[in-house]
Design a protein around this motif. Structure first.
Motif, PDB file in Angstrom:
ATOM      1  N   GLY A  75       6.863 -36.974  -9.901  1.00 12.14           N
ATOM      2  CA  GLY A  75       6.864 -36.775  -8.727  1.00 12.14           C
ATOM      3  C   GLY A  75       5.462 -37.706  -8.170  1.00 12.14           C
ATOM      4  N   MET A  76       5.253 -37.356  -7.049  1.00  9.29           N
ATOM      5  CA  MET A  76       4.097 -38.088  -6.189  1.00  9.29           C
ATOM      6  C   MET A  76       3.226 -36.955  -5.615  1.00  9.29           C
ATOM      7  SD  MET A  76       3.958 -41.397  -3.599  1.00  9.29           S
ATOM      8  CE  MET A  76       4.400 -42.589  -4.816  1.00  9.29           C
ATOM      9  N   LEU A  77       1.854 -37.075  -5.747  1.00 12.10           N
ATOM     10  CA  LEU A  77       1.104 -36.222  -5.179  1.00 12.10           C
ATOM     11  C   LEU A  77       0.050 -37.128  -4.175  1.00 12.10           C
ATOM     12  CD1 LEU A  77      -0.381 -33.478  -4.978  1.00 12.10           C
ATOM     13  CD2 LEU A  77      -1.873 -34.000  -6.861  1.00 12.10           C
ATOM     14  N   PHE A  78       0.416 -36.560  -2.940  1.00  7.54           N
ATOM     15  CA  PHE A  78      -0.430 -37.504  -1.823  1.00  7.54           C
ATOM     16  C   PHE A  78      -1.790 -36.464  -1.721  1.00  7.54           C
ATOM     17  CE2 PHE A  78       3.788 -38.697  -1.323  1.00  7.54           C
ATOM     18  CZ  PHE A  78       3.958 -39.577  -0.686  1.00  7.54           C
ATOM     19  N   GLN A  79      -2.951 -37.225  -2.009  1.00 10.51           N
ATOM     20  CA  GLN A  79      -4.195 -36.318  -1.758  1.00 10.51           C
ATOM     21  C   GLN A  79      -4.876 -36.737  -0.378  1.00 10.51           C
ATOM     22  OE1 GLN A  79      -6.272 -37.508  -5.513  1.00 10.51           O
ATOM     23  NE2 GLN A  79      -5.189 -36.155  -6.778  1.00 10.51           N
ATOM     24  N   PHE A  80      -5.307 -35.834   0.465  1.00 11.02           N
ATOM     25  CA  PHE A  80      -5.977 -36.150   1.731  1.00 11.02           C
ATOM     26  C   PHE A  80      -7.242 -35.769   1.494  1.00 11.02           C
ATOM     27  CE2 PHE A  80      -1.632 -36.196   2.666  1.00 11.02           C
ATOM     28  CZ  PHE A  80      -1.299 -37.082   3.274  1.00 11.02           C
ATOM     29  N   PRO A  81      -8.322 -36.315   2.220  1.00  8.86           N
ATOM     30  CA  PRO A  81      -9.651 -35.915   2.183  1.00  8.86           C
ATOM     31  C   PRO A  81     -10.059 -34.863   3.016  1.00  8.86           C
ATOM     32  CG  PRO A  81      -9.525 -37.866   3.533  1.00  8.86           C
ATOM     33  CD  PRO A  81      -8.166 -37.848   2.760  1.00  8.86           C
ATOM     34  N   ASP A  82      -9.099 -34.217   3.823  1.00 11.18           N
ATOM     35  CA  ASP A  82      -9.383 -33.217   4.826  1.00 11.18           C
ATOM     36  C   ASP A  82      -8.223 -32.291   4.768  1.00 11.18           C
ATOM     37  OD1 ASP A  82      -7.283 -34.876   5.985  1.00 11.18           O
ATOM     38  OD2 ASP A  82      -8.116 -34.683   7.839  1.00 11.18           O
ATOM     39  N   VAL A  83      -8.300 -31.138   5.410  1.00 11.59           N
ATOM     40  CA  VAL A  83      -7.305 -30.117   5.233  1.00 11.59           C
ATOM     41  C   VAL A  83      -6.618 -30.120   6.944  1.00 11.59           C
ATOM     42  CG1 VAL A  83      -6.728 -27.519   5.057  1.00 11.59           C
ATOM     43  CG2 VAL A  83      -8.624 -28.556   3.694  1.00 11.59           C
ATOM     44  N   ALA A  84      -5.479 -30.236   7.020  1.00  5.00           N
ATOM     45  CA  ALA A  84      -4.854 -30.234   8.363  1.00  5.00           C
ATOM     46  C   ALA A  84      -3.363 -30.207   8.410  1.00  5.00           C
ATOM     47  CB  ALA A  84      -5.068 -31.565   9.099  1.00  5.00           C
ATOM     48  N   GLU A  85      -2.984 -29.774   9.382  1.00  7.31           N
ATOM     49  CA  GLU A  85      -1.093 -29.983   9.661  1.00  7.31           C
ATOM     50  C   GLU A  85      -1.035 -31.290   9.218  1.00  7.31           C
ATOM     51  OE1 GLU A  85       0.902 -27.640  10.798  1.00  7.31           O
ATOM     52  OE2 GLU A  85      -0.703 -26.141  10.983  1.00  7.31           O
ATOM     53  N   ARG A  86       0.028 -31.359   8.526  1.00  8.42           N
ATOM     54  CA  ARG A  86       0.698 -32.630   8.095  1.00  8.42           C
ATOM     55  C   ARG A  86       2.030 -33.001   8.730  1.00  8.42           C
ATOM     56  NH1 ARG A  86      -3.835 -34.745   6.807  1.00  8.42           N
ATOM     57  NH2 ARG A  86      -5.092 -33.763   5.349  1.00  8.42           N
ATOM     58  N   GLY A  87       2.583 -33.958   8.746  1.00  8.77           N
ATOM     59  CA  GLY A  87       3.847 -34.401   8.983  1.00  8.77           C
ATOM     60  C   GLY A  87       4.367 -35.615   8.198  1.00  8.77           C
ATOM     61  N   PHE A  88       5.470 -35.461   7.304  1.00  2.00           N
ATOM     62  CA  PHE A  88       5.951 -36.649   6.695  1.00  2.00           C
ATOM     63  C   PHE A  88       7.132 -36.891   7.020  1.00  2.00           C
ATOM     64  CE2 PHE A  88       2.455 -36.283   4.030  1.00  2.00           C
ATOM     65  CZ  PHE A  88       2.652 -37.013   2.744  1.00  2.00           C
ATOM     66  N   TRP A  89       7.914 -38.224   6.794  1.00  2.00           N
ATOM     67  CA  TRP A  89       8.928 -38.833   7.255  1.00  2.00           C
ATOM     68  C   TRP A  89       9.614 -39.277   6.063  1.00  2.00           C
ATOM     69  CZ3 TRP A  89       8.388 -43.299  11.154  1.00  2.00           C
ATOM     70  CH2 TRP A  89       7.585 -44.275  10.485  1.00  2.00           C
ATOM     71  N   MET A  90      10.992 -39.686   6.003  1.00  2.00           N
ATOM     72  CA  MET A  90      11.508 -40.274   5.140  1.00  2.00           C
ATOM     73  C   MET A  90      11.939 -41.858   5.394  1.00  2.00           C
ATOM     74  SD  MET A  90      11.946 -37.982   2.625  1.00  2.00           S
ATOM     75  CE  MET A  90      13.412 -38.313   1.575  1.00  2.00           C
ATOM     76  N   HIS A  91      11.156 -42.265   6.399  1.00  2.00           N
ATOM     77  CA  HIS A  91      11.694 -43.670   6.523  1.00  2.00           C
ATOM     78  C   HIS A  91      11.461 -44.676   5.099  1.00  2.00           C
ATOM     79  CE1 HIS A  91      11.439 -47.303   9.195  1.00  2.00           C
ATOM     80  NE2 HIS A  91      10.601 -47.838   8.464  1.00  2.00           N
ATOM     81  N   ASN A  92      12.636 -45.215   5.062  1.00  2.00           N
ATOM     82  CA  ASN A  92      12.911 -46.198   4.127  1.00  2.00           C
ATOM     83  C   ASN A  92      13.069 -45.653   2.734  1.00  2.00           C
ATOM     84  OD1 ASN A  92      13.429 -48.503   5.564  1.00  2.00           O
ATOM     85  ND2 ASN A  92      11.308 -49.245   5.773  1.00  2.00           N
ATOM     86  N   THR A  93      13.121 -44.392   2.330  1.00  2.00           N
ATOM     87  CA  THR A  93      13.431 -43.643   1.384  1.00  2.00           C
ATOM     88  C   THR A  93      14.693 -43.377   1.074  1.00  2.00           C
ATOM     89  OG1 THR A  93      10.932 -42.534   1.907  1.00  2.00           O
ATOM     90  CG2 THR A  93      12.224 -41.596   0.166  1.00  2.00           C
ATOM     91  N   PRO A  94      15.238 -43.792   0.100  1.00  2.00           N
ATOM     92  CA  PRO A  94      16.423 -43.825   0.005  1.00  2.00           C
ATOM     93  C   PRO A  94      17.058 -42.603  -0.714  1.00  2.00           C
ATOM     94  CG  PRO A  94      15.816 -45.193  -1.593  1.00  2.00           C
ATOM     95  CD  PRO A  94      14.737 -44.855  -0.672  1.00  2.00           C
TER      96      PRO A  94
END
Length: 158
Positions: A75-94
Motif C-alpha cells: 500500500g501507500m501511506l500519505f502523511q500530512f502535517p495537519d488534520v483536515a478534510e481531505r480529498g483524493f482523486w484517481m488522475h492517471n491511476t490505472p
C-alpha cells in the motif's frame, strides 16, 4: 607474495559482497523506495502491510499514478502535517484503489472503495484526517475494514 595478494583480494571481494547485502533485507517498492510495516486491525484480526510513504508534496501529488496494481500486502501511506478534510482523486491511476482516510490517532474515518481508475472526481474524506492509506481495490472489504477500526503505524498517536 602471491599468497598475500590472493588473501587480500579474497578479503576485498568479501567486503564488497557484504556491502552489497547490507540493504538486501529491507523491503523495497517497485522503484527501490523503502517500505514500512503497517497493520490494520479489524473485527477479522490484524492485517499486515508494507507501505510506501508519501510525506512531501511531490510524493503526495504523484501517489499511485502510472503504477502497476498493488499486491495484497502492499500500500501507500500519505502523511500530512495537519488534520483536515481531505480529498483524493484517481488522475492517471490505472487501477482501482481503496482509499482509507485516517485520523491522527489511527482510527479509520471513512473508506472510498474501488475508486474509479483515471477519474478526476474528488473523493472526500467526510471528516478530518491526517493520513490516507491506499490499498488495492477491494482489499478493505477482504479484511473487513470499517470506519472506527485502527491503523497501527508510528505516524499515528496511540
Amino acid at each position: 607474495m602471491m599468497l598475500i595478494r590472493r588473501g587480500f583480494l579474497a578479503g576485498l571481494a568479501g567486503l564488497v559482497l557484504l556491502a552489497g547485502c547490507a540493504g538486501a533485507g529491507k523491503a523495497q517498492g517497485p522503484n527501490g523506495e523503502p517500505l514500512e510495516p503497517l497493520t490494520v486491525v479489524t473485527s477479522t484480526g490484524e492485517h499486515d502491510f508494507m507501505v510506501e510513504i508519501a510525506d512531501d508534496d511531490m510524493e503526495r501529488q504523484r501517489g499511485m499514478m502510472h503504477r502497476e496494481p498493488l499486491a495484497d500486502d502492499r500500500g501507500m501511506l500519505f502523511q500530512f502535517p495537519d488534520v483536515a478534510e481531505r480529498g483524493f482523486w484517481m488522475h492517471n491511476t490505472p487501477n482501482p484503489l481503496d482509499i482509507i482516510y485516517i485520523d491522527p490517532y489511527g482510527r479509520i474515518v471513512s473508506i472510498a472503495k474501488n475508486a474509479t481508475p483515471n477519474s478526476d472526481a474528488i473523493i472526500p474524506s467526510n471528516g478530518p484526517a491526517s493520513g490516507v492509506l491506499e490499498l488495492r481495490g477491494g482489499r478493505a472489504d477482504e479484511i473487513g475494514a470499517k470506519p472506527g477500526d485502527r491503523v497501527r503505524h508510528p505516524f499515528f498517536a496511540e
